[in-house]
Design a protein around this motif. Sequence first.
Motif, PDB file in Angstrom:
ATOM      1  N   GLY A  60       0.636  -1.416  -0.030  1.00 50.29           N
ATOM      2  CA  GLY A  60       0.042   0.075  -0.131  1.00 50.29           C
ATOM      3  C   GLY A  60       0.623   1.210   0.137  1.00 50.29           C
ATOM      4  N   GLU A  61       0.174   2.417   0.109  1.00 52.96           N
ATOM      5  CA  GLU A  61       0.660   3.914   0.098  1.00 52.96           C
ATOM      6  C   GLU A  61      -0.299   4.847   0.467  1.00 52.96           C
ATOM      7  OE1 GLU A  61       3.807   5.363  -3.369  1.00 52.96           O
ATOM      8  OE2 GLU A  61       1.764   5.519  -4.010  1.00 52.96           O
ATOM      9  N   TRP A  62       0.335   5.835   0.992  1.00 51.88           N
ATOM     10  CA  TRP A  62      -0.404   7.133   1.361  1.00 51.88           C
ATOM     11  C   TRP A  62      -1.024   7.624   0.142  1.00 51.88           C
ATOM     12  CZ3 TRP A  62      -1.747   7.389   6.310  1.00 51.88           C
ATOM     13  CH2 TRP A  62      -1.070   6.846   7.097  1.00 51.88           C
ATOM     14  N   ARG A  63      -2.208   8.226   0.335  1.00 54.64           N
ATOM     15  CA  ARG A  63      -2.706   9.135  -0.842  1.00 54.64           C
ATOM     16  C   ARG A  63      -3.892  10.087  -0.283  1.00 54.64           C
ATOM     17  NH1 ARG A  63      -2.463   5.859  -5.809  1.00 54.64           N
ATOM     18  NH2 ARG A  63      -0.608   4.551  -5.393  1.00 54.64           N
ATOM     19  N   CYS A  64      -3.369  11.276  -1.066  1.00 52.49           N
ATOM     20  CA  CYS A  64      -4.354  12.514  -0.442  1.00 52.49           C
ATOM     21  C   CYS A  64      -5.400  12.515  -1.584  1.00 52.49           C
ATOM     22  CB  CYS A  64      -3.481  13.662  -0.493  1.00 52.49           C
ATOM     23  SG  CYS A  64      -4.526  14.937  -0.144  1.00 52.49           S
ATOM     24  N   LEU A  65      -6.635  12.402  -1.280  1.00 47.57           N
ATOM     25  CA  LEU A  65      -7.611  12.500  -2.144  1.00 47.57           C
ATOM     26  C   LEU A  65      -8.796  13.799  -2.035  1.00 47.57           C
ATOM     27  CD1 LEU A  65      -8.806   8.557  -2.046  1.00 47.57           C
ATOM     28  CD2 LEU A  65      -7.077   9.527  -3.388  1.00 47.57           C
ATOM     29  N   TRP A  80      -7.723  -3.000   9.706  1.00 47.00           N
ATOM     30  CA  TRP A  80      -7.073  -1.582   9.553  1.00 47.00           C
ATOM     31  C   TRP A  80      -5.812  -1.533   8.809  1.00 47.00           C
ATOM     32  CZ3 TRP A  80      -9.782   2.630   9.529  1.00 47.00           C
ATOM     33  CH2 TRP A  80      -9.271   3.788   9.550  1.00 47.00           C
ATOM     34  N   HIS A  81      -5.456  -0.812   7.673  1.00 43.71           N
ATOM     35  CA  HIS A  81      -4.277  -0.705   7.109  1.00 43.71           C
ATOM     36  C   HIS A  81      -3.793   0.783   7.142  1.00 43.71           C
ATOM     37  CE1 HIS A  81      -4.829  -4.278   4.851  1.00 43.71           C
ATOM     38  NE2 HIS A  81      -6.112  -4.176   5.038  1.00 43.71           N
ATOM     39  N   SER A  82      -2.434   0.827   7.755  1.00 38.72           N
ATOM     40  CA  SER A  82      -1.473   2.039   7.794  1.00 38.72           C
ATOM     41  C   SER A  82       0.064   1.528   7.565  1.00 38.72           C
ATOM     42  CB  SER A  82      -1.734   2.378   9.275  1.00 38.72           C
ATOM     43  OG  SER A  82      -1.363   3.374   9.360  1.00 38.72           O
ATOM     44  N   ASP A  83       0.534   2.537   7.685  1.00 39.10           N
ATOM     45  CA  ASP A  83       1.980   2.465   7.564  1.00 39.10           C
ATOM     46  C   ASP A  83       2.802   3.292   8.618  1.00 39.10           C
ATOM     47  OD1 ASP A  83       4.801   2.156   6.878  1.00 39.10           O
ATOM     48  OD2 ASP A  83       4.393   2.712   4.946  1.00 39.10           O
ATOM     49  N   SER A  84       3.455   3.034   9.527  1.00 38.62           N
ATOM     50  CA  SER A  84       4.036   3.534  10.578  1.00 38.62           C
ATOM     51  C   SER A  84       5.421   4.182  10.160  1.00 38.62           C
ATOM     52  CB  SER A  84       4.457   2.593  11.921  1.00 38.62           C
ATOM     53  OG  SER A  84       5.100   1.556  11.569  1.00 38.62           O
ATOM     54  N   ASN A  85       5.927   3.799   9.197  1.00 35.88           N
ATOM     55  CA  ASN A  85       7.280   4.349   8.614  1.00 35.88           C
ATOM     56  C   ASN A  85       7.416   5.608   7.954  1.00 35.88           C
ATOM     57  OD1 ASN A  85       6.535   3.611   6.204  1.00 35.88           O
ATOM     58  ND2 ASN A  85       8.242   2.148   5.902  1.00 35.88           N
ATOM     59  N   HIS A  86       6.226   6.692   7.818  1.00 42.55           N
ATOM     60  CA  HIS A  86       6.212   7.754   7.362  1.00 42.55           C
ATOM     61  C   HIS A  86       7.150   8.736   8.179  1.00 42.55           C
ATOM     62  CE1 HIS A  86       3.290   9.317  10.269  1.00 42.55           C
ATOM     63  NE2 HIS A  86       2.909   8.242  10.314  1.00 42.55           N
ATOM     64  N   THR A  87       7.722   9.534   7.424  1.00 44.60           N
ATOM     65  CA  THR A  87       8.721  10.297   8.041  1.00 44.60           C
ATOM     66  C   THR A  87       8.451  11.834   8.011  1.00 44.60           C
ATOM     67  OG1 THR A  87       9.873  10.655   6.023  1.00 44.60           O
ATOM     68  CG2 THR A  87      10.813   8.790   7.610  1.00 44.60           C
ATOM     69  N   GLN A  88       7.307  12.218   7.287  1.00 43.94           N
ATOM     70  CA  GLN A  88       6.827  13.829   7.258  1.00 43.94           C
ATOM     71  C   GLN A  88       5.480  13.727   7.751  1.00 43.94           C
ATOM     72  OE1 GLN A  88       7.060  14.731   3.268  1.00 43.94           O
ATOM     73  NE2 GLN A  88       9.140  14.124   2.723  1.00 43.94           N
ATOM     74  N   ALA A  89       5.261  15.028   8.353  1.00 44.15           N
ATOM     75  CA  ALA A  89       3.913  15.474   8.848  1.00 44.15           C
ATOM     76  C   ALA A  89       2.987  15.645   7.374  1.00 44.15           C
ATOM     77  CB  ALA A  89       4.003  16.967   9.595  1.00 44.15           C
ATOM     78  N   GLN A  90       1.671  15.258   7.769  1.00 42.31           N
ATOM     79  CA  GLN A  90       0.869  15.412   6.638  1.00 42.31           C
ATOM     80  C   GLN A  90       0.432  16.875   6.245  1.00 42.31           C
ATOM     81  OE1 GLN A  90      -2.254  16.220   6.314  1.00 42.31           O
ATOM     82  NE2 GLN A  90      -2.863  16.744   8.272  1.00 42.31           N
ATOM     83  N   THR A  91       0.501  16.804   5.149  1.00 44.08           N
ATOM     84  CA  THR A  91       0.073  18.378   4.416  1.00 44.08           C
ATOM     85  C   THR A  91      -1.220  18.121   3.604  1.00 44.08           C
ATOM     86  OG1 THR A  91       1.228  17.975   2.495  1.00 44.08           O
ATOM     87  CG2 THR A  91       2.385  19.048   4.359  1.00 44.08           C
ATOM     88  N   TRP A 101      -5.742   7.741  14.577  1.00 41.37           N
ATOM     89  CA  TRP A 101      -4.216   6.994  14.873  1.00 41.37           C
ATOM     90  C   TRP A 101      -4.376   5.687  15.226  1.00 41.37           C
ATOM     91  CZ3 TRP A 101      -0.580  10.818  18.228  1.00 41.37           C
ATOM     92  CH2 TRP A 101      -0.498  12.082  17.620  1.00 41.37           C
ATOM     93  N   VAL A 102      -3.227   5.113  15.118  1.00 39.50           N
ATOM     94  CA  VAL A 102      -3.004   3.591  15.205  1.00 39.50           C
ATOM     95  C   VAL A 102      -2.420   3.323  16.532  1.00 39.50           C
ATOM     96  CG1 VAL A 102      -2.398   1.414  14.166  1.00 39.50           C
ATOM     97  CG2 VAL A 102      -2.895   3.225  12.802  1.00 39.50           C
ATOM     98  N   ALA A 103      -3.008   2.513  17.260  1.00 41.06           N
ATOM     99  CA  ALA A 103      -2.713   2.178  18.620  1.00 41.06           C
ATOM    100  C   ALA A 103      -1.478   1.257  18.346  1.00 41.06           C
ATOM    101  CB  ALA A 103      -3.582   1.432  19.405  1.00 41.06           C
ATOM    102  N   ALA A 104      -0.616   0.682  19.693  1.00 41.22           N
ATOM    103  CA  ALA A 104       0.507  -0.105  19.579  1.00 41.22           C
ATOM    104  C   ALA A 104       0.024  -1.609  18.947  1.00 41.22           C
ATOM    105  CB  ALA A 104       1.185  -0.159  20.860  1.00 41.22           C
ATOM    106  N   ASP A 105      -1.157  -1.797  19.416  1.00 43.24           N
ATOM    107  CA  ASP A 105      -1.757  -3.183  18.785  1.00 43.24           C
ATOM    108  C   ASP A 105      -2.219  -3.160  17.494  1.00 43.24           C
ATOM    109  OD1 ASP A 105      -4.260  -1.810  19.088  1.00 43.24           O
ATOM    110  OD2 ASP A 105      -4.963  -2.941  20.729  1.00 43.24           O
ATOM    111  N   GLY A 106      -2.166  -2.096  16.793  1.00 40.18           N
ATOM    112  CA  GLY A 106      -2.441  -2.075  15.285  1.00 40.18           C
ATOM    113  C   GLY A 106      -4.059  -1.620  15.144  1.00 40.18           C
ATOM    114  N   LYS A 107      -4.626  -1.394  16.282  1.00 40.80           N
ATOM    115  CA  LYS A 107      -6.172  -1.072  16.169  1.00 40.80           C
ATOM    116  C   LYS A 107      -6.195   0.314  15.827  1.00 40.80           C
ATOM    117  CE  LYS A 107      -7.838  -5.292  18.313  1.00 40.80           C
ATOM    118  NZ  LYS A 107      -8.506  -5.634  19.662  1.00 40.80           N
ATOM    119  N   PRO A 108      -7.142   0.984  15.234  1.00 43.22           N
ATOM    120  CA  PRO A 108      -7.329   2.469  14.883  1.00 43.22           C
ATOM    121  C   PRO A 108      -8.320   2.891  16.126  1.00 43.22           C
ATOM    122  CG  PRO A 108      -8.980   1.597  13.692  1.00 43.22           C
ATOM    123  CD  PRO A 108      -8.024   0.179  14.548  1.00 43.22           C
TER     124      PRO A 108
END
Length: 113
Positions: A60-65, A80-91, A101-108
């Motif tokens: 997957g990948e982050w997308r702004c729609l 729930w799908h997410s990616d924890s390795n993003h390095t920039q604040a969202q714009t 947000w995603v909790a440590a257990d992967g749940k939103p």
Amino acid sequence: MTTAYQRIRDAMIAGKPVSLYYKGHTREVCAHVLGTKNGLPQVLTYQYGGGSSSGLPKGGEWRCLMVGNISDVQIIEGGWHSDSNHTQAQTCVDQVDVEVWVAADGKPYIKRA
């Protein structure tokens, strides 16, 4: 508030992914931030399935729609799908309505609504 906006908002609050139609492709996404940018409704999503004109990396990948270009929003079952390795604040969104947000257990969980 458009139907697409409201359905995405409902899915976020329920912690559910959505299937939607955007720019010629059906996509499966988890919406993380919903609101406006420069007064126009936008949503930051993590797309994990479906099509895209630019292709979709494995996983997957982050997308702004732009919400105005979204149709046929369906809340779907699935994890729930997410990616924890993003390095920039969202714009994508400057005025946040709902943020997940995603909790440590992967749940939103809802950070802001």
